[in-house]
Design a protein around this motif. Structure first.
Motif, mmCIF file in Angstrom:
data_model
loop_
_atom_site.group_PDB
_atom_site.id
_atom_site.type_symbol
_atom_site.label_atom_id
_atom_site.label_comp_id
_atom_site.label_asym_id
_atom_site.label_seq_id
_atom_site.Cartn_x
_atom_site.Cartn_y
_atom_site.Cartn_z
ATOM 1 N N GLY A 222 0.800 -1.216 0.000
ATOM 2 C CA GLY A 222 0.000 0.000 0.000
ATOM 3 C C GLY A 222 0.832 1.266 0.000
ATOM 4 O O GLY A 222 0.322 2.334 0.380
ATOM 5 N N LYS A 223 2.074 1.188 -0.466
ATOM 6 C CA LYS A 223 2.979 2.333 -0.419
ATOM 7 C C LYS A 223 3.191 2.929 -1.809
ATOM 8 O O LYS A 223 3.269 2.208 -2.804
ATOM 9 N N VAL A 224 3.310 4.269 -1.851
ATOM 10 C CA VAL A 224 3.695 4.981 -3.064
ATOM 11 C C VAL A 224 4.804 5.960 -2.703
ATOM 12 O O VAL A 224 4.909 6.414 -1.562
ATOM 13 N N LEU A 225 5.635 6.281 -3.682
ATOM 14 C CA LEU A 225 6.694 7.260 -3.490
ATOM 15 C C LEU A 225 6.251 8.584 -4.105
ATOM 16 O O LEU A 225 5.841 8.634 -5.268
ATOM 17 N N LEU A 226 6.369 9.657 -3.313
ATOM 18 C CA LEU A 226 5.865 10.966 -3.717
ATOM 19 C C LEU A 226 6.944 11.921 -4.186
ATOM 20 O O LEU A 226 6.639 13.026 -4.641
ATOM 21 N N GLY A 227 8.220 11.522 -4.053
ATOM 22 C CA GLY A 227 9.296 12.453 -4.373
ATOM 23 C C GLY A 227 9.527 13.424 -3.227
ATOM 24 O O GLY A 227 8.999 13.272 -2.130
ATOM 25 N N ARG A 228 10.326 14.443 -3.478
ATOM 26 C CA ARG A 228 10.654 15.403 -2.422
ATOM 27 C C ARG A 228 9.478 16.316 -2.093
ATOM 28 O O ARG A 228 9.177 16.568 -0.924
ATOM 29 N N CYS A 229 8.799 16.837 -3.113
ATOM 30 C CA CYS A 229 7.765 17.840 -2.874
ATOM 31 C C CYS A 229 6.557 17.589 -3.776
ATOM 32 O O CYS A 229 6.479 18.166 -4.872
ATOM 33 N N PRO A 230 5.629 16.767 -3.335
ATOM 34 C CA PRO A 230 4.433 16.522 -4.141
ATOM 35 C C PRO A 230 3.477 17.714 -4.180
ATOM 36 O O PRO A 230 2.483 17.682 -4.910
ATOM 37 N N PHE A 231 3.787 18.761 -3.427
ATOM 38 C CA PHE A 231 2.897 19.917 -3.317
ATOM 39 C C PHE A 231 3.093 20.936 -4.438
ATOM 40 O O PHE A 231 2.254 21.819 -4.624
ATOM 41 N N SER A 232 4.199 20.829 -5.161
ATOM 42 C CA SER A 232 4.526 21.849 -6.152
ATOM 43 C C SER A 232 5.359 21.264 -7.270
ATOM 44 O O SER A 232 6.259 20.454 -7.030
ATOM 45 N N ALA A 233 5.089 21.691 -8.502
ATOM 46 C CA ALA A 233 5.882 21.241 -9.648
ATOM 47 C C ALA A 233 7.271 21.836 -9.628
ATOM 48 O O ALA A 233 8.207 21.281 -10.198
ATOM 49 N N THR A 234 7.434 22.970 -8.955
ATOM 50 C CA THR A 234 8.734 23.645 -8.903
ATOM 51 C C THR A 234 9.560 23.228 -7.697
ATOM 52 O O THR A 234 10.705 23.646 -7.564
#
Length: 323
Positions: A222-234
């Motif tokens: 049930g895990k996904v990787l979101l990267g460093r900042c899923p809140f912003s494209a920049t």
């Protein structure tokens, strides 16, 4: 809280003299004064006499004795942000345009209102002075203050300094999100969509359109990787007038069941400050309902909740991140 603050200097100036060096008479009484770490001005005003008129009563309701709003503003002068800006509203320049089966999700069991005014769908769990409800300080702001304990102001000793909210971008290099149903069971293979907040109108405005910014598939745990900042494209957190992107909406689908929840950048900060700078771990529980079922037929009408691990604030916490 590792720092202590005391009254150091009172300067009496002629009526109507503030500000002495530009800015606002309250926020910026004297921009040239670098001898103190925090400053606030009290201008000559007809309302001052009544607001601070009680010089004898020892009560938290007497602003001459204790003024929570003043301490809140001095928190800004130290670099703290408004925590209430992470609430999610659907009025006054804020919108959620996400649709489910062609209909808006706001006000349905997918995303119910959380207040009687029916203008908010989510409140940040962090309450305290920077959320407008002192005298306690929420743990996120407390750790942010501890990061710069014992240090003089560097980019301003007034509201707002140049480093206001600089700590919001302390995010782990990678972030792992485990999605669960309302009972806590992991959702292997779930479809996960992330909706980012775009700009709107007004302080900390958020507009969510109907297009997912990230589409992911959970693994067997049930895990996904979101990267460093899923809140912003920049890759940066914005928290100011007309735009706050520190809260993302998460849509989770497991089989024919769908649920919605929220993730907040402050939780990512706390993971970073725990020392998990390479990988932050988060969990999100969502109440699932059958896709396409009637709005009133939901059985799992439980509020979405975020499960976070206890934070132990140690004296060395400020050494984890250079400010």
């Amino acid at each position: 809280m590792l720092d202590r603050i005391r009254l150091d200097k009172v300067v009496v100036v002629p009526d109507d003299a503030l500000p002495l060096a530009g800015g606002y008479p309250t926020n910026n009484p004297n921009l040239n004064d670098r001898t103190v770490d925090l400053q606030w001005g009290f201008p000559n005003d007809a309302s001052i006499g009544t607001f601070y008129g009680d010089h004898a009563t020892r009560s938290s309701s007497n602003p001459f004795y204790y003024e929570a709003s003043l301490l809140h503003e001095l928190g800004h002068a130290r670099y703290l942000v408004d925590v209430y800006g992470f609430n999610v509203h659907v009025s006054a320049g804020n919108r959620i345009d996400i649709l489910e089966n062609g209909a808006p999700i706001v006000g349905t069991p997918y995303m119910p209102y959380v207040n009687s005014w029916r203008d908010a769908v989510r409140y940040t769990p962090y309450t305290g002075l920077m959320n407008g409800n002192g005298p306690t300080v929420d743990r996120h702001s407390a750790v942010a203050l501890n990061l710069i304990r014992g240090r003089r102001a560097t980019l301003g000793n007034y509201n707002a300094p140049g480093n206001l909210g600089a700590y919001l971008n302390d995010l782990p290099a990678q972030n792992e999100l485990t999605v669960r149903d309302a009972s806590g069971a992991a959702l292997p293979g779930a479809s996960v969509r992330i909706y980012r907040a775009g700009p709107g109108e007004g302080w900390y405005a958020k507009v969510y359109d109907n297009t997912a910014d990230m589409s992911l598939t959970a693994d067997a745990a049930g895990k996904v990787l979101l990267g460093r900042c899923p809140f912003s494209a920049t890759g940066g957190i914005t928290h100011t007038n007309n735009h706050s992107n520190g809260v993302a909406i998460v849509r989770v689908q497991s089989g024919d069941r769908v649920g919605y929840g929220f993730i907040e950048a402050t939780d990512f900060n706390l993971e970073y400050w725990r020392g998990r700078t390479a990988l932050g771990r988060h969990e999100l529980r969502v109440a699932l309902r059958k896709q396409g079922s009637a709005v009133g037929s939901v059985d799992e009408h439980a509020p979405t909740e975020r499960v976070s691990q206890p934070l132990v604030v140690k004296n060395e916490v400020s050494d984890l991140v250079g400010q």
